[in-house]
Structures are given as C-alpha cells and as structure tokens.
Scaffold this motif. Structure first.
Motif, PDB file in Angstrom:
ATOM      1  N   GLN A  39     -16.417  -9.565  16.710  1.00  0.00           N
ATOM      2  CA  GLN A  39     -17.346 -10.626  17.099  1.00  0.00           C
ATOM      3  C   GLN A  39     -18.754 -10.036  17.159  1.00  0.00           C
ATOM      4  N   ILE A  40     -19.729 -10.797  16.692  1.00  0.00           N
ATOM      5  CA  ILE A  40     -21.114 -10.329  16.685  1.00  0.00           C
ATOM      6  C   ILE A  40     -21.983 -11.389  17.351  1.00  0.00           C
ATOM      7  N   VAL A  57     -21.719  -6.124  19.397  1.00  0.00           N
ATOM      8  CA  VAL A  57     -20.616  -6.126  18.433  1.00  0.00           C
ATOM      9  C   VAL A  57     -19.359  -5.744  19.203  1.00  0.00           C
ATOM     10  N   THR A  58     -18.350  -6.620  19.180  1.00  0.00           N
ATOM     11  CA  THR A  58     -17.146  -6.382  19.971  1.00  0.00           C
ATOM     12  C   THR A  58     -15.878  -6.572  19.147  1.00  0.00           C
ATOM     13  N   ALA A  59     -14.796  -5.989  19.640  1.00  0.00           N
ATOM     14  CA  ALA A  59     -13.466  -6.191  19.071  1.00  0.00           C
ATOM     15  C   ALA A  59     -12.449  -6.069  20.201  1.00  0.00           C
ATOM     16  N   LEU A  60     -11.378  -6.833  20.091  1.00  0.00           N
ATOM     17  CA  LEU A  60     -10.318  -6.817  21.101  1.00  0.00           C
ATOM     18  C   LEU A  60      -9.461  -5.568  21.000  1.00  0.00           C
ATOM     19  N   ILE A  61      -8.976  -5.144  22.148  1.00  0.00           N
ATOM     20  CA  ILE A  61      -7.965  -4.097  22.213  1.00  0.00           C
ATOM     21  C   ILE A  61      -6.720  -4.772  22.763  1.00  0.00           C
ATOM     22  N   ARG A  62      -5.623  -4.625  22.040  1.00  0.00           N
ATOM     23  CA  ARG A  62      -4.373  -5.287  22.436  1.00  0.00           C
ATOM     24  C   ARG A  62      -3.286  -4.255  22.709  1.00  0.00           C
ATOM     25  N   ARG A  63      -2.459  -4.580  23.662  1.00  0.00           N
ATOM     26  CA  ARG A  63      -1.246  -3.806  23.904  1.00  0.00           C
ATOM     27  C   ARG A  63      -0.090  -4.755  23.678  1.00  0.00           C
ATOM     28  N   LYS A  64       0.728  -4.430  22.693  1.00  0.00           N
ATOM     29  CA  LYS A  64       1.766  -5.334  22.183  1.00  0.00           C
ATOM     30  C   LYS A  64       1.026  -6.565  21.677  1.00  0.00           C
ATOM     31  N   VAL A  65       1.344  -7.741  22.162  1.00  0.00           N
ATOM     32  CA  VAL A  65       0.620  -8.935  21.714  1.00  0.00           C
ATOM     33  C   VAL A  65      -0.362  -9.419  22.775  1.00  0.00           C
ATOM     34  N   VAL A  88     -16.614  -0.182  15.162  1.00  0.00           N
ATOM     35  CA  VAL A  88     -16.041  -0.923  16.287  1.00  0.00           C
ATOM     36  C   VAL A  88     -14.649  -1.430  15.920  1.00  0.00           C
ATOM     37  N   ASP A  89     -14.498  -1.957  14.718  1.00  0.00           N
ATOM     38  CA  ASP A  89     -13.212  -2.483  14.262  1.00  0.00           C
ATOM     39  C   ASP A  89     -12.142  -1.395  14.243  1.00  0.00           C
ATOM     40  N   LEU A  94      -7.524   1.638  16.512  1.00  0.00           N
ATOM     41  CA  LEU A  94      -6.938   2.923  16.904  1.00  0.00           C
ATOM     42  C   LEU A  94      -6.526   2.929  18.377  1.00  0.00           C
ATOM     43  N   LEU A  95      -7.391   2.377  19.238  1.00  0.00           N
ATOM     44  CA  LEU A  95      -7.034   2.293  20.656  1.00  0.00           C
ATOM     45  C   LEU A  95      -5.810   1.404  20.867  1.00  0.00           C
ATOM     46  N   SER A  96      -5.768   0.286  20.160  1.00  0.00           N
ATOM     47  CA  SER A  96      -4.606  -0.603  20.246  1.00  0.00           C
ATOM     48  C   SER A  96      -3.335   0.106  19.795  1.00  0.00           C
TER      49      SER A  96
END
Length: 103
Positions: A39-40, A57-65, A88-89, A94-96
């Motif tokens: 997202q920007i 500039v953002t992106a979600l970090i998910r654990r499982k769903v 960022v993407d 990678l964190l997810s």
C-alpha cells in the motif's frame, strides 16, 4: 532531511509528534489490514497533516492466514519508489515466511 520537504523544522516536529501520539499512525496502519500487497500513501492521501509532505509504503505481515503486523517505510514524497516498494514487499514476505516456519 536532505529533501526540501523534510528540511522544514516545523514539519519535522509535527511528524515526530505524530509518532508520539501513535494513534494517528496506528489508524493509518489499520487501514492496511484489509488490503493485499503493498500500500502506498503519498502526501495528503494518508489523511494526517503531519504526513502531508511524506509518503508511506506498507505491506502486511501474516502468520498463517491471520494478520500479524504491518511493515512500513516513511520518507519524503520524492523517495525512490522503484527501490522502496520491492524492499518493503520482500521484507514483509520474508518476515511472514519466518513466522510461518515456526511451530
């Protein structure tokens, strides 16, 4: 601070106050929870006066769903989007992946 937008001490003060209040930044990050991908928010698109001369500039970090967090970069509106967006993407992915590999 090397960019004209962030060289104004008053604008920097407002930006740091926004971080101190946290709720404004958290509200912006909450908007990212329902979105997919990067997202920007450029300038006034963020909806917060303190970020009028900045981009987020953002992106979600998910654990499982499930949503786990948001990774973001705040910089001048003239930031190098072509470099920042993929960073960022990939960092969020990678964190997810790292969170999902833990049991």
């Amino acid at each position: 601070m090397g960019f004209d937008e962030l060289a104004d001490v008053e604008k920097l003060r407002q930006l740091f106050e926004a971080f101190t209040r946290k709720r404004d930044i958290l509200h912006l990050l909450d908007q990212c929870m329902s979105a997919q991908g990067v997202q920007i928010f450029i300038g006034e698109e963020s909806g917060f006066d303190a970020l009028d001369l900045c981009s987020v500039v953002t992106a979600l970090i998910r654990r499982k769903v499930k949503f786990w967090g948001v990774l973001g970069v705040i910089g001048p509106t003239r930031m190098a989007y072509g470099r920042i967006i993929p960073i960022v993407d990939v960092a969020a992915k990678l964190l997810s992946a790292a969170l999902n590999s833990r049991h």
